[in-house]
Design a protein around this motif. Sequence first.
Motif, PDB file in Angstrom:
ATOM      1  N   CYS A   1       3.803  -7.264   3.834  1.00 11.52           N
ATOM      2  CA  CYS A   1       2.420  -6.829   4.046  1.00 11.52           C
ATOM      3  C   CYS A   1       1.529  -8.056   4.229  1.00 11.52           C
ATOM      4  N   HIS A   2       0.657  -7.996   5.247  1.00 10.91           N
ATOM      5  CA  HIS A   2      -0.212  -9.151   5.535  1.00 10.91           C
ATOM      6  C   HIS A   2      -1.234  -9.422   4.433  1.00 10.91           C
ATOM      7  N   LEU A   3      -1.494  -8.442   3.592  1.00  5.06           N
ATOM      8  CA  LEU A   3      -2.492  -8.644   2.528  1.00  5.06           C
ATOM      9  C   LEU A   3      -2.090  -9.791   1.604  1.00  5.06           C
TER      10      LEU A   3
ATOM     11  N   PRO B   1       4.799  -7.691   9.728  1.00  7.20           N
ATOM     12  CA  PRO B   1       4.758  -8.527   8.517  1.00  7.20           C
ATOM     13  C   PRO B   1       6.150  -8.948   8.055  1.00  7.20           C
TER      14      PRO B   1
ATOM     15  N   CYS C   1      -1.988   3.324   6.854  1.00  4.36           N
ATOM     16  CA  CYS C   1      -2.407   2.400   5.791  1.00  4.36           C
ATOM     17  C   CYS C   1      -3.929   2.358   5.657  1.00  4.36           C
TER      18      CYS C   1
ATOM     19  N   PRO D   1       0.815  -1.233   0.000  1.00  5.09           N
ATOM     20  CA  PRO D   1       0.000   0.000   0.000  1.00  5.09           C
ATOM     21  C   PRO D   1       0.845   1.279   0.000  1.00  5.09           C
TER      22      PRO D   1
ATOM     23  N   CYS E   1       2.865  -3.816  12.088  1.00  5.50           N
ATOM     24  CA  CYS E   1       3.331  -3.199  10.846  1.00  5.50           C
ATOM     25  C   CYS E   1       3.565  -1.713  11.082  1.00  5.50           C
TER      26      CYS E   1
ATOM     27  N   PHE F   1       3.713   0.621   9.091  1.00  3.81           N
ATOM     28  CA  PHE F   1       2.946   1.500   8.187  1.00  3.81           C
ATOM     29  C   PHE F   1       1.475   1.585   8.601  1.00  3.81           C
ATOM     30  N   ARG F   2       1.077   0.838   9.625  1.00  4.09           N
ATOM     31  CA  ARG F   2      -0.358   0.675   9.913  1.00  4.09           C
ATOM     32  C   ARG F   2      -1.062   1.994  10.262  1.00  4.09           C
TER      33      ARG F   2
ATOM     34  N   PHE G   1      -5.623   0.071   4.387  1.00  4.65           N
ATOM     35  CA  PHE G   1      -6.110  -1.316   4.431  1.00  4.65           C
ATOM     36  C   PHE G   1      -5.810  -2.009   5.763  1.00  4.65           C
ATOM     37  N   ALA G   2      -5.397  -1.245   6.770  1.00 12.36           N
ATOM     38  CA  ALA G   2      -4.971  -1.858   8.036  1.00 12.36           C
ATOM     39  C   ALA G   2      -6.068  -2.725   8.657  1.00 12.36           C
ATOM     40  N   MET G   3      -5.667  -3.901   9.184  1.00 15.93           N
ATOM     41  CA  MET G   3      -6.590  -4.845   9.829  1.00 15.93           C
ATOM     42  C   MET G   3      -6.126  -5.035  11.277  1.00 15.93           C
TER      43      MET G   3
HETATM   44 FE1  SF4 Z   1      -1.279  -2.075   5.646  1.00 19.01          FE
HETATM   45 FE2  SF4 Z   1      -0.174  -4.373   4.947  1.00 19.01          FE
HETATM   46 FE3  SF4 Z   1       0.842  -2.983   6.953  1.00 19.01          FE
HETATM   47 FE4  SF4 Z   1      -1.474  -4.168   7.269  1.00 19.01          FE
HETATM   48  S1  SF4 Z   1       0.496  -5.171   6.937  1.00 19.01           S
HETATM   49  S2  SF4 Z   1      -0.988  -2.066   7.842  1.00 19.01           S
HETATM   50  S3  SF4 Z   1      -2.356  -3.992   5.249  1.00 19.01           S
HETATM   51  S4  SF4 Z   1       0.773  -2.383   4.851  1.00 19.01           S
END
Ligand code: SF4
Length: 347
Positions: free
Chosen positions: A329-331, A316, A304, A259, A298, A300-301, A306-308
């Motif tokens: 990235c977990h995606l 990750p 981000c 992302p 993560c 970047f969360r 798309f953060a979960m």
């Molecule tokens: Fe975003 Fe991927 Fe980081 Fe989750 S692991 S916060 S989806 S970049």
Amino acid sequence: MTTQTTETSSPMDQREDLLVVKDLKKHFRIDRKTVLKAVDGISFSIKKGETLGLVGESGCGKSTVGRTLTRIYEPTAGEVGFGGANIGGRIDRATKRRLNHDMQMIFQDPYSSLNPRMTVAEIVSEGLVIHNPDMKQKERDKRVQELLELVGLNKSHAGRYPHEFSGGQRQRIGIARALAVEPKFIVADEPIAALDVSIQAQIVNLLKELQKDRGLTYLFIAHDLSMVKYISDRIAVMYLGKIVELAESEALYEKPLHPYTQALLSAIPLPDPEKERTREQIILTGDVPSPTDVPSGCRFRTRCPFAMDSCAVIDPEFREVEPGRQVACHLYDPEVMAKEGKEVTVR
Ligand code: SF4
């Protein structure tokens, strides 16, 4: 904490590795309680004759990577192999001297990286004086003239001072200085960032030509993805001390997976006005967190889209998701996505 694993190179590229970096860290202690994690466990390799672009926002640690590889900074941890020798830990004086010869840097600011009190000939020949002390003055002068011509200047420039030149010309002087001792590896630390756009292309083309003629290997550091594409074989994207994606340049531009890479690329205007009007832009919210207080999971969360839930607790892994492409990235991690009750979807 998860560390980054060494990437598998594309099966297309069978060249030998010149530089192999494993879990490299460079931390700076600010005070008793605070540690700035400028580089926090990165792994990559660069093949002989290859250019690896290293991209990320200012403060992400990319310049620290260059300075740690060239031993301006001592690494905090990790392994660095160069031409088959381990140069990651403590090195003796002879190894340091060899590295000073084999690795050179081109700096960002051509205005401050050249000593204003030295002539161009003195600047360019500095490395020759150190590494070839037996070279006669006449021979050295001839070499300086050759180098100036090689980078598109002329021999009459040798007796002048840096202030007599434009930014682009000064960067050419910096390149001639780096080439003087015939290095194997050059770290170009944002070499075009301080230059006008028209001059940027000239310097990039010059670096490409020199690479072709001399088999040079580059780490090309840049803060945006627009110009780096034209010089890099592969590109590593860095965020807050870690590499989050590494791929061949074309593949990265065609289909960014992380992302953060998607957001960086979506900020570059497209030449086609129709495509530019209709494309989806990813606007990042929030500021880059401090490298003294890195988010859990993560990093970047906090920005981000798309953060979960898993992103806050699991760091990750930097893993290969397709040949020659690694992403943190977990995606793209089936196990984490299954835990989240979602399927892996390549965007
Ligand atoms: Fe975003 Fe991927 Fe980081 Fe989750 S692991 S916060 S989806 S970049």
